[in-house]
Design a protein around this motif. Structure first.
Motif, PDB file in Angstrom:
ATOM      1  N   VAL A  93     -16.573   0.928  -1.049  1.00 43.12           N
ATOM      2  CA  VAL A  93     -15.321   1.448  -1.258  1.00 43.12           C
ATOM      3  C   VAL A  93     -14.972   2.180  -2.252  1.00 43.12           C
ATOM      4  O   VAL A  93     -14.514   1.202  -3.230  1.00 43.12           O
TER       5      VAL A  93
ATOM      6  N   ARG B  21      -2.584   1.231  -4.422  1.00 48.67           N
ATOM      7  CA  ARG B  21      -1.615   0.565  -4.304  1.00 48.67           C
ATOM      8  C   ARG B  21      -0.216   1.018  -4.904  1.00 48.67           C
ATOM      9  O   ARG B  21      -0.283   2.219  -5.456  1.00 48.67           O
TER      10      ARG B  21
ATOM     11  N   PRO C  10     -16.569  -4.794  -5.964  1.00 45.77           N
ATOM     12  CA  PRO C  10     -16.595  -4.099  -4.910  1.00 45.77           C
ATOM     13  C   PRO C  10     -15.906  -4.378  -3.606  1.00 45.77           C
ATOM     14  O   PRO C  10     -15.600  -3.806  -2.652  1.00 45.77           O
TER      15      PRO C  10
ATOM     16  N   LYS D  64       0.623  -1.046   0.014  1.00 48.05           N
ATOM     17  CA  LYS D  64       0.129  -0.111  -0.026  1.00 48.05           C
ATOM     18  C   LYS D  64       0.918   1.171  -0.075  1.00 48.05           C
ATOM     19  O   LYS D  64       1.883   1.190   0.721  1.00 48.05           O
TER      20      LYS D  64
ATOM     21  N   SER E 162     -12.694  -5.579  -4.128  1.00 43.52           N
ATOM     22  CA  SER E 162     -11.694  -5.588  -4.774  1.00 43.52           C
ATOM     23  C   SER E 162     -11.449  -7.046  -5.445  1.00 43.52           C
ATOM     24  O   SER E 162     -12.313  -7.767  -5.595  1.00 43.52           O
TER      25      SER E 162
ATOM     26  N   ILE F 153      -9.187   2.671  -3.956  1.00 38.04           N
ATOM     27  CA  ILE F 153      -8.568   1.938  -3.251  1.00 38.04           C
ATOM     28  C   ILE F 153      -7.051   2.224  -3.975  1.00 38.04           C
ATOM     29  O   ILE F 153      -6.860   2.400  -5.098  1.00 38.04           O
TER      30      ILE F 153
ATOM     31  N   ILE G 184     -12.653   2.498  -8.097  1.00 38.03           N
ATOM     32  CA  ILE G 184     -13.816   1.758  -8.478  1.00 38.03           C
ATOM     33  C   ILE G 184     -15.237   2.258  -8.776  1.00 38.03           C
ATOM     34  O   ILE G 184     -15.871   1.830  -9.472  1.00 38.03           O
TER      35      ILE G 184
ATOM     36  N   PHE H 253      -9.877  -5.695  11.755  1.00 35.00           N
ATOM     37  CA  PHE H 253     -10.952  -6.090  11.348  1.00 35.00           C
ATOM     38  C   PHE H 253     -12.430  -5.368  11.878  1.00 35.00           C
ATOM     39  O   PHE H 253     -13.258  -5.311  11.339  1.00 35.00           O
TER      40      PHE H 253
ATOM     41  N   ILE I  79     -20.089  -6.839  14.011  1.00 35.08           N
ATOM     42  CA  ILE I  79     -18.685  -7.313  14.120  1.00 35.08           C
ATOM     43  C   ILE I  79     -18.279  -7.409  15.545  1.00 35.08           C
ATOM     44  O   ILE I  79     -17.480  -8.216  15.831  1.00 35.08           O
TER      45      ILE I  79
ATOM     46  N   ARG J  43      -5.258  -9.909  -3.011  1.00 35.01           N
ATOM     47  CA  ARG J  43      -5.547  -8.867  -1.863  1.00 35.01           C
ATOM     48  C   ARG J  43      -6.883  -8.703  -1.812  1.00 35.01           C
ATOM     49  O   ARG J  43      -7.166  -7.344  -1.609  1.00 35.01           O
ATOM     50  N   ASN J  44      -7.699  -9.315  -2.282  1.00 31.86           N
ATOM     51  CA  ASN J  44      -9.253  -8.957  -2.143  1.00 31.86           C
ATOM     52  C   ASN J  44      -9.719  -9.019  -0.755  1.00 31.86           C
ATOM     53  O   ASN J  44      -9.013  -9.438   0.073  1.00 31.86           O
TER      54      ASN J  44
HETATM   55  C1  HEM Z   1     -19.833  -4.491   2.111  1.00 27.16           C
HETATM   56  C2  HEM Z   1     -18.870  -4.818   2.921  1.00 27.16           C
HETATM   57  C3  HEM Z   1     -17.219  -4.584   2.511  1.00 27.16           C
HETATM   58  C4  HEM Z   1     -16.704  -4.242   1.261  1.00 27.16           C
HETATM   59  C5  HEM Z   1     -17.516  -3.361   0.138  1.00 27.16           C
HETATM   60  C6  HEM Z   1     -15.318  -4.352   1.487  1.00 27.16           C
HETATM   61  C7  HEM Z   1     -14.335  -4.031   0.504  1.00 27.16           C
HETATM   62  C8  HEM Z   1     -12.970  -4.282   0.632  1.00 27.16           C
HETATM   63  C9  HEM Z   1     -11.914  -3.763  -0.259  1.00 27.16           C
HETATM   64  C10 HEM Z   1     -12.423  -3.173  -1.735  1.00 27.16           C
HETATM   65  C11 HEM Z   1     -10.679  -4.155   0.148  1.00 27.16           C
HETATM   66  C12 HEM Z   1      -9.589  -4.099  -0.529  1.00 27.16           C
HETATM   67  C13 HEM Z   1      -8.790  -2.616   0.249  1.00 27.16           C
HETATM   68  C14 HEM Z   1      -7.505  -2.319  -0.343  1.00 27.16           C
HETATM   69  O1  HEM Z   1      -6.753  -3.222  -1.085  1.00 27.16           O
HETATM   70  O2  HEM Z   1      -7.117  -1.257   0.260  1.00 27.16           O
HETATM   71  C15 HEM Z   1     -10.931  -5.066   1.342  1.00 27.16           C
HETATM   72  C16 HEM Z   1     -10.175  -5.515   1.935  1.00 27.16           C
HETATM   73  C17 HEM Z   1     -10.196  -5.999   3.168  1.00 27.16           C
HETATM   74  N1  HEM Z   1     -11.335  -6.369   4.166  1.00 27.16           N
HETATM   75 FE1  HEM Z   1     -13.085  -5.814   3.323  1.00 27.16          FE
HETATM   76  N2  HEM Z   1     -14.974  -5.000   2.650  1.00 27.16           N
HETATM   77  C18 HEM Z   1     -16.139  -5.260   3.191  1.00 27.16           C
HETATM   78  C19 HEM Z   1     -16.408  -5.898   4.508  1.00 27.16           C
HETATM   79  C20 HEM Z   1     -15.336  -6.587   5.069  1.00 27.16           C
HETATM   80  C21 HEM Z   1     -15.784  -7.328   6.464  1.00 27.16           C
HETATM   81  C22 HEM Z   1     -16.996  -7.537   7.140  1.00 27.16           C
HETATM   82  C23 HEM Z   1     -14.439  -7.566   7.003  1.00 27.16           C
HETATM   83  C24 HEM Z   1     -13.757  -8.130   7.973  1.00 27.16           C
HETATM   84  C25 HEM Z   1     -14.927  -9.007   8.919  1.00 27.16           C
HETATM   85  C26 HEM Z   1     -13.504  -6.979   6.093  1.00 27.16           C
HETATM   86  C27 HEM Z   1     -11.969  -7.148   5.902  1.00 27.16           C
HETATM   87  C28 HEM Z   1     -11.007  -6.835   5.363  1.00 27.16           C
HETATM   88  C29 HEM Z   1      -9.649  -6.940   5.330  1.00 27.16           C
HETATM   89  C30 HEM Z   1      -8.886  -7.378   6.471  1.00 27.16           C
HETATM   90  C31 HEM Z   1      -9.157  -6.517   4.117  1.00 27.16           C
HETATM   91  C32 HEM Z   1      -7.518  -6.321   3.643  1.00 27.16           C
HETATM   92  C33 HEM Z   1      -7.286  -7.714   3.154  1.00 27.16           C
HETATM   93  C34 HEM Z   1      -5.881  -7.828   2.599  1.00 27.16           C
HETATM   94  O3  HEM Z   1      -5.218  -6.976   2.185  1.00 27.16           O
HETATM   95  O4  HEM Z   1      -5.571  -9.005   2.629  1.00 27.16           O
HETATM   96  N3  HEM Z   1     -13.997  -6.419   5.023  1.00 27.16           N
HETATM   97  N4  HEM Z   1     -12.317  -4.938   1.628  1.00 27.16           N
END
Ligand code: HEM
Length: 462
Positions: free
Chosen positions: A330, A335, A401, A48, A403, A333, A365, A262, A129, A407-408
């Protein structure tokens, strides 16, 4: 990003299809807006860029921020936390938190008053959560001025102030500002709460003599006394019981970073998703009716949606997906640009723009999901875009939405389950009605919000 800037950014994306250059304070970034240009960036495992460092004081080096070997190892370690069996255990809690939200909405429904959704929906998703991932009960939906919640929202406000002021990006300058002192105070409450949740669970696990995740996944065969209220292994159990290949547990700071990551990723995003879903239900009553018919058929007289019923709502799922396209929670995003990134030939840019090592790439996005070459009539709301026939042949990077690539979003199945459960339960109990003359003004504030709120009217169904 202000509401005035959103259409201006969309115009730029239309004028310079696929990629354009934008300035972020002292540095530039390549803004990619088409599946052709987003795909190579999302497929890379680049880390990032500097803009993410602004909230490192809260999230540390958790999954969202970390890169390289550390990220890879951690991602592998945390993936079991989203195992089907674990998500199934969260369903009851999601239903219970939704009950509280629905009961809260019954008063404005009785009075016929408009509800501005963000505050109540954010508390709902925070409750979900906190209870699902950490089995932590705060009664946050019904207790005003909870110190943790107050500190969290104060931190968001101060963070956004800093994002808008590039001269404060330097930690050295920022430390002298009043906002830095206030941020420190808010973080001390936020980190203090996370630490006490972790300490309490450590003690419970020690009492229950559970030392492996497998033991927790089969609680009925063991001493089922983890706590009196908790009956499923949660994310925190997995963090605390995980061992690396040498048998070592995660360091305390790493556990804290993941808990904070989280909490943040798991509630603000889903809140934005749900707010726009409820708005779209009110705005498109014919689709609301179709989704309600489907939900009534599945629930058949009961109120709670079971986990195995999530797959029985094809129209509601298409509706949710169309909301995630039209109003991506989101919207942008970033990188670091992969060294191999080739800016493709476009009418407006030469193919060989030099890409400096470590340069920033913003994946817009929101613009991708409104690109007319990928989505005909992009401002028309149409859930049928997501029928299997209409989705066949679509580039998978046209709809991201959550990703995509390595790294989704690790929480996407959990999030989709929550979005569908709350949507179904709302449809079962209420009719949602548009407020006459109200038009939201989309605003990018890390997640997609609206400058003038998102207001609708709830009506109790007969
Ligand atoms: C509608 C709900 C959600 C959307 C639209 C969403 C969307 C995203 C997106 C676009 C990314 C990529 C971020 C980046 O590259 O900077 C991401 C990463 C991530 N999300 Fe979600 N998210 C949602 C819900 C959640 C939930 C409920 C959790 C945990 C319980 C979560 C945990 C994470 C984590 C930990 C990452 C980083 C993953 C990594 O880099 O390996 N997200 N999310």
């Amino acid at each position: 990003m202000t509401p005035k800037q959103v259409p201006a950014m969309l115009d730029l994306a239309r004028k310079f299809p696929k990629v354009h250059i934008a300035w972020w304070g002292p540095t530039w970034s390549a803004v990619v807006t088409h599946s052709d240009t987003i795909k190579p960036v999302l497929r890379s495992t680049e880390g990032k860029p500097f803009t993410y460092d602004l909230f490192r004081n809260w999230l540390g080096d958790g999954l969202l921020h970390s890169s390289g070997k550390k990220w890879h190892k951690r991602r592998r370690l945390l993936t079991p936390a989203f195992h089907y069996e674990i998500l199934k255990g969260y369903q009851k809690v999601t239903n219970q938190c939704t009950d509280v939200f629905l009961d809260k909405m019954s008063q404005p429904a009785k009075d016929g008053t408009t509800v501005d959704l963000f505050a109540d929906v954010s508390l709902l998703t925070l409750d979900v959560i906190l209870r699902c991932a950490f089995s932590h009960e705060t009664a946050c939906q019904t207790t005003p001025n909870n110190p943790y919640i107050t500190a969290l929202y104060r931190y968001f406000d101060l963070f956004m102030d800093r994002v808008k002021a590039p001269w404060l990006y330097s930690d050295w300058i920022w430390q002298f500002s009043g906002n830095a002192r206030e941020t420190k105070a808010a973080l001390s409450v936020i980190h203090g709460t996370a630490k006490s949740v972790i300490a309490k669970r450590r003690a419970e696990l020690a009492d229950a003599k559970s030392s492996t995740i497998e033991e927790l996944l089969a609680p009925s065969e063991k001493d089922d006394t983890i706590t009196t209220t908790k009956r499923y292994p949660d994310f925190l159990d997995i963090l605390l019981l995980s061992r690396d290949e040498t048998g070592a547990p995660l360091p305390e700071q790493d556990i804290l970073d993941e808990v904070n990551t989280f909490l943040f990723e798991g509630h603000d995003t889903t809140a934005s998703g749900l707010v726009w879903i409820m708005y779209a239900l009110a705005k498109y009553p014919e689709f609301q009716e179709l989704a309600r018919k489907e939900v009534d058929g599945v629930l058949d007289g009961k109120t709670e949606l079971e986990h195995d019923e999530l797959g029985k709502l094809p129209f509601t799922t298409m509706f949710v997906k169309e909301c995630l396209r039209m109003y991506p929670p989101v919207p942008l995003i970033s990188r670091r640009l992969p060294a191999t990134f080739q800016i493709p030939n476009t009418p407006t840019l030469p193919s060989s723009i030099p890409v400096p090592e470590g340069g920033q790439c913003d994946m817009f996005i929101y613009a991708l999901h409104h690109d007319p070459t990928l989505w005909p009539n992009p401002s028309e709301f149409d859930p049928y875009r997501f029928t299997p026939e209409n989705s066949a042949g679509r580039d998978p990077y046209a709809f991201v939405p959550f990703s995509a690539g390595p790294r989704n979003c690790i929480g996407q199945n959990f999030a989709m389950g929550e979005l569908k459960t709350v949507t179904a339960r709302v449809l079962k109990r209420f009719e949602l009605v548009e407020e006459k003359g109200f038009e939201p003004k989309p605003l990018f504030r890390f997640v997609l919000r609206s400058e003038n709120g998102v207001r609708i009217v709830f009506k109790e169904r007969k």
